[in-house]
Design an enzyme around this catalytic site. Structure first.
Site, PDB file in Angstrom:
ATOM      1  N   ASN A   1       0.888  -1.166   0.000  1.00 46.26           N
ATOM      2  CA  ASN A   1       0.000   0.000   0.000  1.00 46.26           C
ATOM      3  C   ASN A   1       0.922   1.210   0.000  1.00 46.26           C
ATOM      4  O   ASN A   1       1.519   1.531   1.018  1.00 46.26           O
ATOM      5  CB  ASN A   1      -0.894  -0.024   1.247  1.00 46.26           C
ATOM      6  CG  ASN A   1      -1.727   1.240   1.387  1.00 46.26           C
ATOM      7  OD1 ASN A   1      -1.748   2.075   0.478  1.00 46.26           O
ATOM      8  ND2 ASN A   1      -2.405   1.388   2.514  1.00 46.26           N
ATOM      9  N   TRP A   2       1.027   1.836  -1.151  1.00 49.74           N
ATOM     10  CA  TRP A   2       2.000   2.943  -1.285  1.00 49.74           C
ATOM     11  C   TRP A   2       1.510   4.218  -0.593  1.00 49.74           C
ATOM     12  O   TRP A   2       2.262   5.164  -0.448  1.00 49.74           O
ATOM     13  CB  TRP A   2       2.275   3.220  -2.762  1.00 49.74           C
ATOM     14  CG  TRP A   2       3.056   2.129  -3.450  1.00 49.74           C
ATOM     15  CD1 TRP A   2       3.294   0.857  -2.993  1.00 49.74           C
ATOM     16  CD2 TRP A   2       3.700   2.226  -4.728  1.00 49.74           C
ATOM     17  NE1 TRP A   2       4.052   0.167  -3.912  1.00 49.74           N
ATOM     18  CE2 TRP A   2       4.319   0.974  -4.988  1.00 49.74           C
ATOM     19  CE3 TRP A   2       3.813   3.234  -5.691  1.00 49.74           C
ATOM     20  CZ2 TRP A   2       5.040   0.719  -6.153  1.00 49.74           C
ATOM     21  CZ3 TRP A   2       4.536   2.989  -6.863  1.00 49.74           C
ATOM     22  CH2 TRP A   2       5.144   1.738  -7.076  1.00 49.74           C
ATOM     23  N   LYS A   3       0.229   4.259  -0.225  1.00 50.82           N
ATOM     24  CA  LYS A   3      -0.361   5.445   0.424  1.00 50.82           C
ATOM     25  C   LYS A   3      -0.120   6.689  -0.438  1.00 50.82           C
ATOM     26  O   LYS A   3      -0.131   6.585  -1.655  1.00 50.82           O
ATOM     27  CB  LYS A   3       0.180   5.575   1.846  1.00 50.82           C
ATOM     28  CG  LYS A   3       0.007   4.265   2.640  1.00 50.82           C
ATOM     29  CD  LYS A   3       0.171   4.413   4.106  1.00 50.82           C
ATOM     30  CE  LYS A   3      -0.084   3.073   4.779  1.00 50.82           C
ATOM     31  NZ  LYS A   3      -0.003   3.112   6.223  1.00 50.82           N
TER      32      LYS A   3
ATOM     33  N   HIS B   1      -9.445   1.297   4.648  1.00 51.48           N
ATOM     34  CA  HIS B   1      -8.187   1.480   5.389  1.00 51.48           C
ATOM     35  C   HIS B   1      -8.432   2.419   6.572  1.00 51.48           C
ATOM     36  O   HIS B   1      -9.218   3.360   6.468  1.00 51.48           O
ATOM     37  CB  HIS B   1      -7.109   2.050   4.462  1.00 51.48           C
ATOM     38  CG  HIS B   1      -5.752   1.961   5.080  1.00 51.48           C
ATOM     39  ND1 HIS B   1      -5.309   2.878   6.006  1.00 51.48           N
ATOM     40  CD2 HIS B   1      -4.763   1.038   4.953  1.00 51.48           C
ATOM     41  CE1 HIS B   1      -4.094   2.513   6.414  1.00 51.48           C
ATOM     42  NE2 HIS B   1      -3.741   1.412   5.785  1.00 51.48           N
TER      43      HIS B   1
ATOM     44  N   GLU C   1      -6.776   4.759   7.670  1.00 52.54           N
ATOM     45  CA  GLU C   1      -6.515   6.174   7.369  1.00 52.54           C
ATOM     46  C   GLU C   1      -7.712   6.809   6.658  1.00 52.54           C
ATOM     47  O   GLU C   1      -8.032   7.975   6.880  1.00 52.54           O
ATOM     48  CB  GLU C   1      -5.217   6.287   6.542  1.00 52.54           C
ATOM     49  CG  GLU C   1      -4.003   5.994   7.413  1.00 52.54           C
ATOM     50  CD  GLU C   1      -2.816   5.371   6.699  1.00 52.54           C
ATOM     51  OE1 GLU C   1      -2.746   5.417   5.463  1.00 52.54           O
ATOM     52  OE2 GLU C   1      -1.949   4.815   7.408  1.00 52.54           O
TER      53      GLU C   1
ATOM     54  N   GLU D   1      -5.401  -4.893  10.275  1.00 57.51           N
ATOM     55  CA  GLU D   1      -4.366  -3.903  10.546  1.00 57.51           C
ATOM     56  C   GLU D   1      -4.670  -3.181  11.858  1.00 57.51           C
ATOM     57  O   GLU D   1      -5.470  -2.228  11.875  1.00 57.51           O
ATOM     58  CB  GLU D   1      -4.331  -2.870   9.416  1.00 57.51           C
ATOM     59  CG  GLU D   1      -4.014  -3.450   8.062  1.00 57.51           C
ATOM     60  CD  GLU D   1      -3.412  -2.416   7.129  1.00 57.51           C
ATOM     61  OE1 GLU D   1      -2.316  -2.647   6.642  1.00 57.51           O
ATOM     62  OE2 GLU D   1      -4.028  -1.355   6.911  1.00 57.51           O
TER      63      GLU D   1
ATOM     64  N   GLY E   1       2.600   2.165  10.800  1.00 56.12           N
ATOM     65  CA  GLY E   1       3.590   3.239  10.670  1.00 56.12           C
ATOM     66  C   GLY E   1       4.273   3.598  11.976  1.00 56.12           C
ATOM     67  O   GLY E   1       4.932   4.633  12.076  1.00 56.12           O
TER      68      GLY E   1
ATOM     69  N   SER F   1       3.433  -2.291  10.260  1.00 52.79           N
ATOM     70  CA  SER F   1       4.878  -2.392  10.496  1.00 52.79           C
ATOM     71  C   SER F   1       5.442  -3.770  10.166  1.00 52.79           C
ATOM     72  O   SER F   1       6.369  -4.236  10.811  1.00 52.79           O
ATOM     73  CB  SER F   1       5.227  -1.993  11.939  1.00 52.79           C
ATOM     74  OG  SER F   1       4.820  -0.650  12.192  1.00 52.79           O
TER      75      SER F   1
ATOM     76  N   GLY G   1       2.987  -1.130   4.242  1.00 53.26           N
ATOM     77  CA  GLY G   1       3.062   0.308   3.989  1.00 53.26           C
ATOM     78  C   GLY G   1       4.502   0.722   3.727  1.00 53.26           C
ATOM     79  O   GLY G   1       5.026   0.559   2.629  1.00 53.26           O
ATOM     80  N   GLY G   2       5.152   1.233   4.754  1.00 54.02           N
ATOM     81  CA  GLY G   2       6.504   1.777   4.614  1.00 54.02           C
ATOM     82  C   GLY G   2       7.485   0.868   3.894  1.00 54.02           C
ATOM     83  O   GLY G   2       8.221   1.317   2.996  1.00 54.02           O
TER      84      GLY G   2
HETATM   85  P1  13P Z   1       3.068   0.258   7.676  1.00 55.39           P
HETATM   86  O1  13P Z   1       3.589  -1.023   7.067  1.00 55.39           O
HETATM   87  O2  13P Z   1       3.825   1.464   7.224  1.00 55.39           O
HETATM   88  O3  13P Z   1       2.947   0.156   9.160  1.00 55.39           O
HETATM   89  O4  13P Z   1       1.594   0.469   7.098  1.00 55.39           O
HETATM   90  C1  13P Z   1       0.717  -0.587   7.139  1.00 55.39           C
HETATM   91  C2  13P Z   1      -0.483  -0.214   6.369  1.00 55.39           C
HETATM   92  O5  13P Z   1      -1.226   0.682   6.750  1.00 55.39           O
HETATM   93  C3  13P Z   1      -0.742  -0.919   5.121  1.00 55.39           C
HETATM   94  O6  13P Z   1      -2.012  -0.644   4.645  1.00 55.39           O
END
Ligand code: 13P
Length: 248
Positions: free
Chosen positions: A10-12, A95, A97, A167, A173, A213, A234-235
């Site tokens: 997930n590149w956000k 998600h 977010e 999640e 994050g 994470s 994510g990251g």
């Molecule tokens: P991180 O891997 O950066 O914690 O993010 C997870 C995420 O929200 C994937 O959708």
């Protein structure tokens, strides 16, 4: 039943179109693994360039959101038909977010899920509890509610093709991963919820990812659990580490 693992990035809100193409090129030699479904869920503006950059590879194209109407006066939104025409196969919905910053409700997520299934996408439905909810002991109640509302009106056959991403919000994050036992406990609980809503066969078929994470170091342990069928990353999806996760 053996479920194919699915590792999705997930590149956000990261990577301009040209940076996105660069990242695809960097990751290309690292993400070849026929035993795993590899997906890049990218910002809307990166969908077309990423589609072209992954053409002919094992990587599948994904989006980070969709709107539940077919077309019309919804400024700034993207319809299922637009994503389909652009070659998108997977779409993340719900998600934390989107729920937290943009006010998406379980009812919105249900509408989006139904719409995605109508259009033949592979939806990735996110759920997860806050730290406060975990500490007050209502994690599974909360997640059961999210899942039950999201899946209203979804048939067993449709549900089999849906991916659920667990999640925990406090792990996103933050570098604070859920322990393997915590992640497995909830993923197993989600499978039981699906069994209750549908049947054993649907519960056995549905794929459940862990996200929060996940990285090159902790992925092997998490992915070895019986109810964790992949990761939503994510990251670490923006780095060569993503290749390590795909390979592990
Ligand atoms: P991180 O891997 O950066 O914690 O993010 C997870 C995420 O929200 C994937 O959708």
């Amino acid at each position: 039943m053996s479920r194919k693992k699915i590792i999705a990035g997930n590149w956000k809100m990261n990577k301009t179109p040209s940076e996105a193409v660069e990242l695809v090129k960097t990751l290309a030699p690292l993400v070849q693994n026929p035993e795993v479904d590899v997906v890049y869920c990218v910002p809307a503006i990166d969908i077309i360039p990423v589609r072209d950059a992954i053409a002919g590879s094992n990587v599948h194209l994904g989006a980070e959101n969709v709107y539940f109407e077919e077309s019309g006066a919804f400024t700034g939104e993207i319809s299922p038909a637009m994503l389909k025409d652009a070659g998108v196969e997977y779409v993340i919905i719900g998600h934390s977010e989107r729920r937290g910053y943009f006010g998406e409700t379980d009812q919105d997520i249900n509408k989006k899920l139904l719409k995605l299934l109508e259009h033949g996408f592979n939806p990735i439905v996110c759920c997860g509890e806050s730290l406060e909810q975990r500490e007050s002991g209502i994690t599974m109640d909360w997640i059961n509610m999210q899942i039950k509302i999201a899946f209203q009106g979804v048939t067993a056959d449709q549900a089999k093709g849906v991916v659920i991403a667990y999640e925990p919000i406090w792990a996103i994050g933050t570098g604070k991963t859920a322990t393997t036992a915590q992640a497995e406990e909830v993923c197993k609980g989600i499978r039981e919820t699906i069994c209750g809503l549908y049947d054993e066969a649907t519960a056995a078929a549905i794929r459940i990812q862990y996200g929060g994470s996940m990285n090159a170091k902790n992925c092997a342990e998490l992915l070895a659990e019986p109810d964790i069928d992949g990761g939503l990353i994510g990251g670490a999806a923006l780095k060569p580490d993503f290749g390590t996760i795909v390979k592990c």
